[in-house]
Design a protein around this motif. Structure first.
Motif, PDB file in Angstrom:
ATOM      1  N   ILE A   1       2.337  -0.591  -6.557  1.00 39.01           N
ATOM      2  CA  ILE A   1       4.095  -1.095  -6.072  1.00 39.01           C
ATOM      3  C   ILE A   1       4.937  -1.273  -4.947  1.00 39.01           C
ATOM      4  O   ILE A   1       5.073  -2.449  -4.424  1.00 39.01           O
ATOM      5  CB  ILE A   1       4.684  -0.649  -7.430  1.00 39.01           C
ATOM      6  CG1 ILE A   1       4.010  -0.895  -9.126  1.00 39.01           C
ATOM      7  CG2 ILE A   1       6.521  -0.916  -7.683  1.00 39.01           C
ATOM      8  CD1 ILE A   1       4.891  -0.170  -9.877  1.00 39.01           C
ATOM      9  N   ALA A   2       4.269  -0.003  -4.472  1.00 37.50           N
ATOM     10  CA  ALA A   2       5.430   0.650  -3.496  1.00 37.50           C
ATOM     11  C   ALA A   2       4.408  -0.635  -2.352  1.00 37.50           C
ATOM     12  O   ALA A   2       4.925  -1.333  -1.555  1.00 37.50           O
ATOM     13  CB  ALA A   2       5.246   1.456  -2.788  1.00 37.50           C
ATOM     14  N   ALA A   3       2.464  -0.891  -1.995  1.00 38.52           N
ATOM     15  CA  ALA A   3       1.919  -1.460  -1.242  1.00 38.52           C
ATOM     16  C   ALA A   3       2.024  -2.711  -0.932  1.00 38.52           C
ATOM     17  O   ALA A   3       2.866  -3.731   0.295  1.00 38.52           O
ATOM     18  CB  ALA A   3       0.768  -1.077  -1.548  1.00 38.52           C
ATOM     19  N   LEU A   4       2.200  -3.799  -2.682  1.00 37.52           N
ATOM     20  CA  LEU A   4       2.795  -4.561  -2.372  1.00 37.52           C
ATOM     21  C   LEU A   4       4.326  -5.281  -2.256  1.00 37.52           C
ATOM     22  O   LEU A   4       4.076  -6.353  -1.829  1.00 37.52           O
ATOM     23  CB  LEU A   4       2.486  -5.039  -4.025  1.00 37.52           C
ATOM     24  CG  LEU A   4       1.051  -4.983  -4.352  1.00 37.52           C
ATOM     25  CD1 LEU A   4       0.994  -5.646  -6.443  1.00 37.52           C
ATOM     26  CD2 LEU A   4       0.220  -6.791  -3.218  1.00 37.52           C
ATOM     27  N   GLY A   5       5.189  -3.830  -2.268  1.00 37.43           N
ATOM     28  CA  GLY A   5       6.616  -5.240  -1.902  1.00 37.43           C
ATOM     29  C   GLY A   5       6.301  -4.379  -0.657  1.00 37.43           C
ATOM     30  O   GLY A   5       7.232  -4.978   0.020  1.00 37.43           O
ATOM     31  N   GLU A   6       5.733  -3.404   0.156  1.00 35.19           N
ATOM     32  CA  GLU A   6       5.897  -3.392   1.748  1.00 35.19           C
ATOM     33  C   GLU A   6       5.244  -4.947   2.189  1.00 35.19           C
ATOM     34  O   GLU A   6       5.940  -5.003   3.479  1.00 35.19           O
ATOM     35  CB  GLU A   6       5.125  -2.103   2.300  1.00 35.19           C
ATOM     36  CG  GLU A   6       5.952  -1.207   2.224  1.00 35.19           C
ATOM     37  CD  GLU A   6       4.687   0.505   2.136  1.00 35.19           C
ATOM     38  OE1 GLU A   6       4.117   0.454   2.644  1.00 35.19           O
ATOM     39  OE2 GLU A   6       5.695   1.365   1.699  1.00 35.19           O
ATOM     40  N   ARG A   7       4.375  -5.201   1.649  1.00 38.12           N
ATOM     41  CA  ARG A   7       3.864  -6.332   2.286  1.00 38.12           C
ATOM     42  C   ARG A   7       4.749  -7.240   1.969  1.00 38.12           C
ATOM     43  O   ARG A   7       4.472  -8.666   3.331  1.00 38.12           O
ATOM     44  CB  ARG A   7       2.248  -6.956   1.383  1.00 38.12           C
ATOM     45  CG  ARG A   7       1.140  -5.864   1.891  1.00 38.12           C
ATOM     46  CD  ARG A   7      -0.013  -6.207   0.451  1.00 38.12           C
ATOM     47  NE  ARG A   7      -0.499  -7.905   1.029  1.00 38.12           N
ATOM     48  CZ  ARG A   7      -1.752  -8.559   0.152  1.00 38.12           C
ATOM     49  NH1 ARG A   7      -2.137  -7.753  -0.712  1.00 38.12           N
ATOM     50  NH2 ARG A   7      -1.611  -9.495   0.289  1.00 38.12           N
ATOM     51  N   LEU A   8       5.332  -7.581   0.520  1.00 39.14           N
ATOM     52  CA  LEU A   8       6.506  -8.657   1.098  1.00 39.14           C
ATOM     53  C   LEU A   8       7.459  -8.843   2.168  1.00 39.14           C
ATOM     54  O   LEU A   8       7.334  -9.217   2.638  1.00 39.14           O
ATOM     55  CB  LEU A   8       6.949  -8.639  -0.364  1.00 39.14           C
ATOM     56  CG  LEU A   8       5.618  -9.596  -1.275  1.00 39.14           C
ATOM     57  CD1 LEU A   8       6.281  -9.377  -2.649  1.00 39.14           C
ATOM     58  CD2 LEU A   8       4.877 -10.685  -0.931  1.00 39.14           C
ATOM     59  N   ALA A   9       7.925  -7.166   2.206  1.00 39.41           N
ATOM     60  CA  ALA A   9       8.809  -7.362   2.750  1.00 39.41           C
ATOM     61  C   ALA A   9       8.522  -7.653   4.784  1.00 39.41           C
ATOM     62  O   ALA A   9       9.784  -7.799   5.395  1.00 39.41           O
ATOM     63  CB  ALA A   9       9.674  -5.599   2.900  1.00 39.41           C
ATOM     64  N   ALA A  10       7.610  -6.987   4.621  1.00 36.78           N
ATOM     65  CA  ALA A  10       7.147  -7.474   6.348  1.00 36.78           C
ATOM     66  C   ALA A  10       6.807  -8.664   5.783  1.00 36.78           C
ATOM     67  O   ALA A  10       6.990  -9.068   7.633  1.00 36.78           O
ATOM     68  CB  ALA A  10       4.964  -6.954   6.108  1.00 36.78           C
TER      69      ALA A  10
END
Ligand code: 5GP
Ligand code: ZN
Length: 140
Positions: A129-138
């Protein structure tokens, strides 16, 4: 306007529909396969294929119309809640490729309401969840 598009045909009046509301930019009409009493669709008058394609102005106009009608579904049809749904892409259940928002009034009385939650909510993996959220945010 696309010659082959069902909803362009409805907006133009070439294909019959049960009209609910209309303004310069949007057209709202009843869905022929209602998931619940009062299920309708809001479309932009200008053809766009899907969420990827629609202009921000048309998206805003459709959303505002959907909100207006959702309020009336509650006050006048006695809905207990409302779902707004958009399907973008065949894999996401889109079947008509002219952008549309479903306005689905929801009822405690299930004789009026056939819609069910399409997944069983279960906790996801926190790292994923955190990794996918970071990819989107970036990317934003
Ligand atoms: P989608 O699956 O693309 O999110 O939604 C398309 C919706 O259009 C479906 O809910 C379907 O019942 C509705 N629909 C398909 N053909 C017609 C039609 O000819 N007239 C109306 N009013 N609705 C339609
Ligand atoms: Zn169209």
């Amino acid at each position: 306007m696309s010659d082959q598009c069902l909803f362009c045909g409805i907006v133009a009046g070439d294909i019959p529909s049960v009209r609910v509301a209309e303004d310069d930019d949007t057209y709202a009409f009843m869905d022929i396969n209602p998931a619940a009493d009062g299920h309708l669709l809001v479309v932009p008058k200008r053809h766009s294929t899907d969420l990827m394609d629609i202009s921000p102005d048309d998206l805003a106009a459709v959303t505002v119309t959907a909100q207006r009608i959702a309020k009336v579904a509650v006050t006048k049809l006695g809905a207990d809640g409302v779902n707004l749904l958009n399907c973008c892409g065949a894999e996401a259940w889109q079947t008509v490729f002219h952008f549309h928002v479903h306005v689905v009034p929801r009822y405690a009385d299930k004789t009026k309401d056939k819609l069910v939650l399409p997944w069983v909510p279960t906790p996801g993996d926190a790292g994923t969840i955190a990794a996918l959220g970071e990819r989107l945010a970036a990317a934003l």
